[in-house]
Design a protein around this motif. Structure first.
Motif, PDB file in Angstrom:
ATOM      1  N   SER A 109       0.822  -1.211   0.000  1.00  0.00           N
ATOM      2  CA  SER A 109       0.000   0.000   0.000  1.00  0.00           C
ATOM      3  C   SER A 109       0.856   1.261   0.000  1.00  0.00           C
ATOM      4  O   SER A 109       0.503   2.256  -0.640  1.00  0.00           O
ATOM      5  CB  SER A 109      -0.930   0.006   1.221  1.00  0.00           C
ATOM      6  N   ILE A 110       1.961   1.227   0.719  1.00  0.00           N
ATOM      7  CA  ILE A 110       2.865   2.393   0.753  1.00  0.00           C
ATOM      8  C   ILE A 110       3.347   2.721  -0.652  1.00  0.00           C
ATOM      9  O   ILE A 110       3.343   3.888  -1.074  1.00  0.00           O
ATOM     10  CB  ILE A 110       4.057   2.115   1.691  1.00  0.00           C
ATOM     11  N   SER A 111       3.750   1.686  -1.380  1.00  0.00           N
ATOM     12  CA  SER A 111       4.189   1.892  -2.761  1.00  0.00           C
ATOM     13  C   SER A 111       3.030   2.338  -3.645  1.00  0.00           C
ATOM     14  O   SER A 111       3.182   3.230  -4.490  1.00  0.00           O
ATOM     15  CB  SER A 111       4.796   0.594  -3.311  1.00  0.00           C
ATOM     16  N   ALA A 112       1.851   1.739  -3.423  1.00  0.00           N
ATOM     17  CA  ALA A 112       0.679   2.070  -4.245  1.00  0.00           C
ATOM     18  C   ALA A 112       0.255   3.524  -4.053  1.00  0.00           C
ATOM     19  O   ALA A 112      -0.127   4.194  -5.016  1.00  0.00           O
ATOM     20  CB  ALA A 112      -0.474   1.142  -3.900  1.00  0.00           C
ATOM     21  N   ILE A 113       0.311   4.018  -2.830  1.00  0.00           N
ATOM     22  CA  ILE A 113      -0.091   5.401  -2.554  1.00  0.00           C
ATOM     23  C   ILE A 113       0.739   6.375  -3.384  1.00  0.00           C
ATOM     24  O   ILE A 113       0.204   7.299  -4.014  1.00  0.00           O
ATOM     25  CB  ILE A 113       0.048   5.713  -1.052  1.00  0.00           C
ATOM     26  N   ALA A 114       2.055   6.161  -3.395  1.00  0.00           N
ATOM     27  CA  ALA A 114       2.944   7.071  -4.130  1.00  0.00           C
ATOM     28  C   ALA A 114       2.684   7.001  -5.631  1.00  0.00           C
ATOM     29  O   ALA A 114       2.586   8.036  -6.304  1.00  0.00           O
ATOM     30  CB  ALA A 114       4.399   6.727  -3.822  1.00  0.00           C
ATOM     31  N   ASN A 115       2.565   5.795  -6.167  1.00  0.00           N
ATOM     32  CA  ASN A 115       2.390   5.633  -7.617  1.00  0.00           C
ATOM     33  C   ASN A 115       1.013   6.090  -8.084  1.00  0.00           C
ATOM     34  O   ASN A 115       0.882   6.764  -9.103  1.00  0.00           O
ATOM     35  CB  ASN A 115       2.625   4.172  -8.011  1.00  0.00           C
ATOM     36  N   ILE A 116      -0.017   5.736  -7.324  1.00  0.00           N
ATOM     37  CA  ILE A 116      -1.374   6.104  -7.734  1.00  0.00           C
ATOM     38  C   ILE A 116      -1.599   7.605  -7.587  1.00  0.00           C
ATOM     39  O   ILE A 116      -2.353   8.206  -8.363  1.00  0.00           O
ATOM     40  CB  ILE A 116      -2.405   5.291  -6.926  1.00  0.00           C
ATOM     41  N   SER A 117      -0.949   8.231  -6.608  1.00  0.00           N
ATOM     42  CA  SER A 117      -1.099   9.682  -6.460  1.00  0.00           C
ATOM     43  C   SER A 117      -0.628  10.410  -7.714  1.00  0.00           C
ATOM     44  O   SER A 117      -1.237  11.400  -8.131  1.00  0.00           O
ATOM     45  CB  SER A 117      -0.322  10.175  -5.243  1.00  0.00           C
ATOM     46  N   GLU A 118       0.439   9.908  -8.329  1.00  0.00           N
ATOM     47  CA  GLU A 118       0.933  10.510  -9.568  1.00  0.00           C
ATOM     48  C   GLU A 118      -0.033  10.258 -10.720  1.00  0.00           C
ATOM     49  O   GLU A 118      -0.234  11.121 -11.574  1.00  0.00           O
ATOM     50  CB  GLU A 118       2.311   9.942  -9.906  1.00  0.00           C
ATOM     51  N   THR A 119      -0.641   9.079 -10.740  1.00  0.00           N
ATOM     52  CA  THR A 119      -1.636   8.760 -11.770  1.00  0.00           C
ATOM     53  C   THR A 119      -2.822   9.708 -11.678  1.00  0.00           C
ATOM     54  O   THR A 119      -3.279  10.262 -12.687  1.00  0.00           O
ATOM     55  CB  THR A 119      -2.124   7.307 -11.596  1.00  0.00           C
ATOM     56  N   ILE A 120      -3.315   9.905 -10.472  1.00  0.00           N
ATOM     57  CA  ILE A 120      -4.487  10.775 -10.274  1.00  0.00           C
ATOM     58  C   ILE A 120      -4.127  12.235 -10.517  1.00  0.00           C
ATOM     59  O   ILE A 120      -4.902  12.983 -11.116  1.00  0.00           O
ATOM     60  CB  ILE A 120      -5.064  10.568  -8.865  1.00  0.00           C
ATOM     61  N   ARG A 121      -2.957  12.634 -10.069  1.00  0.00           N
ATOM     62  CA  ARG A 121      -2.528  14.023 -10.291  1.00  0.00           C
ATOM     63  C   ARG A 121      -2.426  14.317 -11.790  1.00  0.00           C
ATOM     64  O   ARG A 121      -2.841  15.383 -12.252  1.00  0.00           O
ATOM     65  CB  ARG A 121      -1.179  14.281  -9.614  1.00  0.00           C
ATOM     66  N   LEU A 155     -11.783  11.383 -15.140  1.00  0.00           N
ATOM     67  CA  LEU A 155     -11.956   9.939 -15.013  1.00  0.00           C
ATOM     68  C   LEU A 155     -11.553   9.148 -16.264  1.00  0.00           C
ATOM     69  O   LEU A 155     -10.899   8.107 -16.141  1.00  0.00           O
ATOM     70  CB  LEU A 155     -13.404   9.613 -14.632  1.00  0.00           C
ATOM     71  N   PRO A 156     -11.925   9.590 -17.480  1.00  0.00           N
ATOM     72  CA  PRO A 156     -11.504   8.835 -18.661  1.00  0.00           C
ATOM     73  C   PRO A 156      -9.988   8.733 -18.808  1.00  0.00           C
ATOM     74  O   PRO A 156      -9.482   7.808 -19.443  1.00  0.00           O
ATOM     75  CB  PRO A 156     -12.110   9.635 -19.826  1.00  0.00           C
ATOM     76  N   SER A 220     -11.164  -3.133 -17.883  1.00  0.00           N
ATOM     77  CA  SER A 220     -10.745  -1.755 -18.131  1.00  0.00           C
ATOM     78  C   SER A 220     -11.327  -1.234 -19.441  1.00  0.00           C
ATOM     79  O   SER A 220     -11.796  -0.097 -19.519  1.00  0.00           O
ATOM     80  CB  SER A 220      -9.214  -1.676 -18.174  1.00  0.00           C
ATOM     81  N   PHE A 221     -11.314  -2.077 -20.458  1.00  0.00           N
ATOM     82  CA  PHE A 221     -11.858  -1.678 -21.770  1.00  0.00           C
ATOM     83  C   PHE A 221     -13.346  -1.364 -21.658  1.00  0.00           C
ATOM     84  O   PHE A 221     -13.828  -0.377 -22.225  1.00  0.00           O
ATOM     85  CB  PHE A 221     -11.618  -2.793 -22.784  1.00  0.00           C
ATOM     86  N   ILE A 222     -14.086  -2.196 -20.909  1.00  0.00           N
ATOM     87  CA  ILE A 222     -15.526  -1.984 -20.750  1.00  0.00           C
ATOM     88  C   ILE A 222     -15.793  -0.671 -20.015  1.00  0.00           C
ATOM     89  O   ILE A 222     -16.667   0.118 -20.410  1.00  0.00           O
ATOM     90  CB  ILE A 222     -16.156  -3.168 -19.984  1.00  0.00           C
ATOM     91  N   ILE A 223     -15.034  -0.421 -18.944  1.00  0.00           N
ATOM     92  CA  ILE A 223     -15.212   0.816 -18.170  1.00  0.00           C
ATOM     93  C   ILE A 223     -14.859   2.036 -19.018  1.00  0.00           C
ATOM     94  O   ILE A 223     -15.567   3.052 -19.000  1.00  0.00           O
ATOM     95  CB  ILE A 223     -14.355   0.780 -16.893  1.00  0.00           C
ATOM     96  N   GLU A 224     -13.769   1.948 -19.778  1.00  0.00           N
ATOM     97  CA  GLU A 224     -13.359   3.060 -20.645  1.00  0.00           C
ATOM     98  C   GLU A 224     -14.432   3.359 -21.679  1.00  0.00           C
ATOM     99  O   GLU A 224     -14.747   4.523 -21.956  1.00  0.00           O
ATOM    100  CB  GLU A 224     -12.052   2.717 -21.359  1.00  0.00           C
ATOM    101  N   LYS A 225     -15.011   2.309 -22.249  1.00  0.00           N
ATOM    102  CA  LYS A 225     -16.061   2.490 -23.260  1.00  0.00           C
ATOM    103  C   LYS A 225     -17.266   3.183 -22.651  1.00  0.00           C
ATOM    104  O   LYS A 225     -17.844   4.098 -23.250  1.00  0.00           O
ATOM    105  CB  LYS A 225     -16.452   1.124 -23.826  1.00  0.00           C
ATOM    106  N   TYR A 226     -17.634   2.774 -21.431  1.00  0.00           N
ATOM    107  CA  TYR A 226     -18.767   3.393 -20.740  1.00  0.00           C
ATOM    108  C   TYR A 226     -18.484   4.863 -20.461  1.00  0.00           C
ATOM    109  O   TYR A 226     -19.352   5.719 -20.666  1.00  0.00           O
ATOM    110  CB  TYR A 226     -19.041   2.651 -19.430  1.00  0.00           C
ATOM    111  N   LEU A 227     -17.273   5.161 -19.979  1.00  0.00           N
ATOM    112  CA  LEU A 227     -16.924   6.543 -19.654  1.00  0.00           C
ATOM    113  C   LEU A 227     -16.912   7.427 -20.894  1.00  0.00           C
ATOM    114  O   LEU A 227     -17.318   8.589 -20.845  1.00  0.00           O
ATOM    115  CB  LEU A 227     -15.561   6.586 -18.957  1.00  0.00           C
TER     116      LEU A 227
END
Length: 236
Positions: A109-121, A155-156, A220-227
């Motif tokens: 989780s520690i690693s995920a927090i750092a990496n995902i924060s950059e994705t969201i930013r 989100l997309p 992921s493809f299904i969610i992307e298509k919906y978005l």
């Protein structure tokens, strides 16, 4: 020695039993990383005094440390400090009483927090600054701007990267076998300890990981298509 397909199938069946453990090791850090990562991303985007610098330092340091090293630090050093505090305050619980899977989840989780924060930013800043300014001009607060204007448009961009992060966590969770957690990797390898047919076991584990990642890619493809449909106004 010839390749033993029948044994590979045996190892494959054994590895399949531990899919829930691997999903737990990946999904929980994904959720934690998404929540805290979003908070970190917002702090950095709005340049909150002091906090923005602190979280930036955290992200830079954690992203520069291999996941296996984070796991060992948490497993050996953090648990040792926990035992020190437990002895000092006469706690009845010690590190040996904690399920090792929770230790692995904390490390991942520690690693995920750092990496995902950059994705969201990256997703949030992909929305033009004009959207922020237009929202403020009509009286929306920062929170309302994020919730109603920025996040729906981001989100997309964020979702495909989050799915990639999830795949990375699925594969990264394989290091949990180093601290005696029986996941897909360890489940397959255990079957090879008696006859040393490790190649077949590794291939069996690889097949299971591939199946999991392929399913996530499809989702992921299904969610992307919906978005995409949603952002175009074609979906209610």
């Amino acid at each position: 020695m010839s390749f033993d397909i029948s044994f590979m199938i045996t190892a494959l069946k054994e590895a399949l039993k531990y899919i829930p453990i691997t999903l737990e090791l990946a999904a929980i850090p994904l959720i934690i990383g998404s929540i805290l990562g979003t908070l970190i991303a917002v702090i950095r985007i709005y340049e909150v005094k002091v906090l923005s610098k602190l979280v930036q330092i955290f992200v830079v340091i954690i992203r520069g440390i291999p996941l296996v090293l984070i796991l060992y630090i948490v497993y050996f050093e953090v648990t040792k400090e926990f035992d020190t505090f437990a002895d000092k305050f006469n706690w009845t619980i010690h590190s040996k009483d904690i399920n090792v899977i929770y230790i692995a989840i904390v490390a991942i989780s520690i690693s995920a927090i750092a990496n995902i924060s950059e994705t969201i930013r990256a997703g949030l800043i992909s929305v033009g600054k004009g959207q922020f300014e237009a929202s403020y001009s009509v009286g929306l607060t920062r929170r309302q701007t994020l919730r109603r204007i920025i996040i729906p448009q981001a989100l997309p961009v964020i979702v495909p990267s989050l799915c990639s992060n999830f795949i990375g966590l699925i594969k990264g969770s394989s290091i949990a076998y180093l601290v005696a957690i029986v996941d897909i990797m360890n489940g397959a390898l255990i079957t090879a300890t008696a006859n040393y047919k490790f190649l077949e076991a590794y291939i069996a584990a690889a097949i299971v990981y591939w199946i999991l990642c392929a399913c996530i890619e499809k989702g992921s493809f299904i969610i992307e298509k919906y978005l995409r449909l949603y952002t175009r106004g074609e979906c209610v």
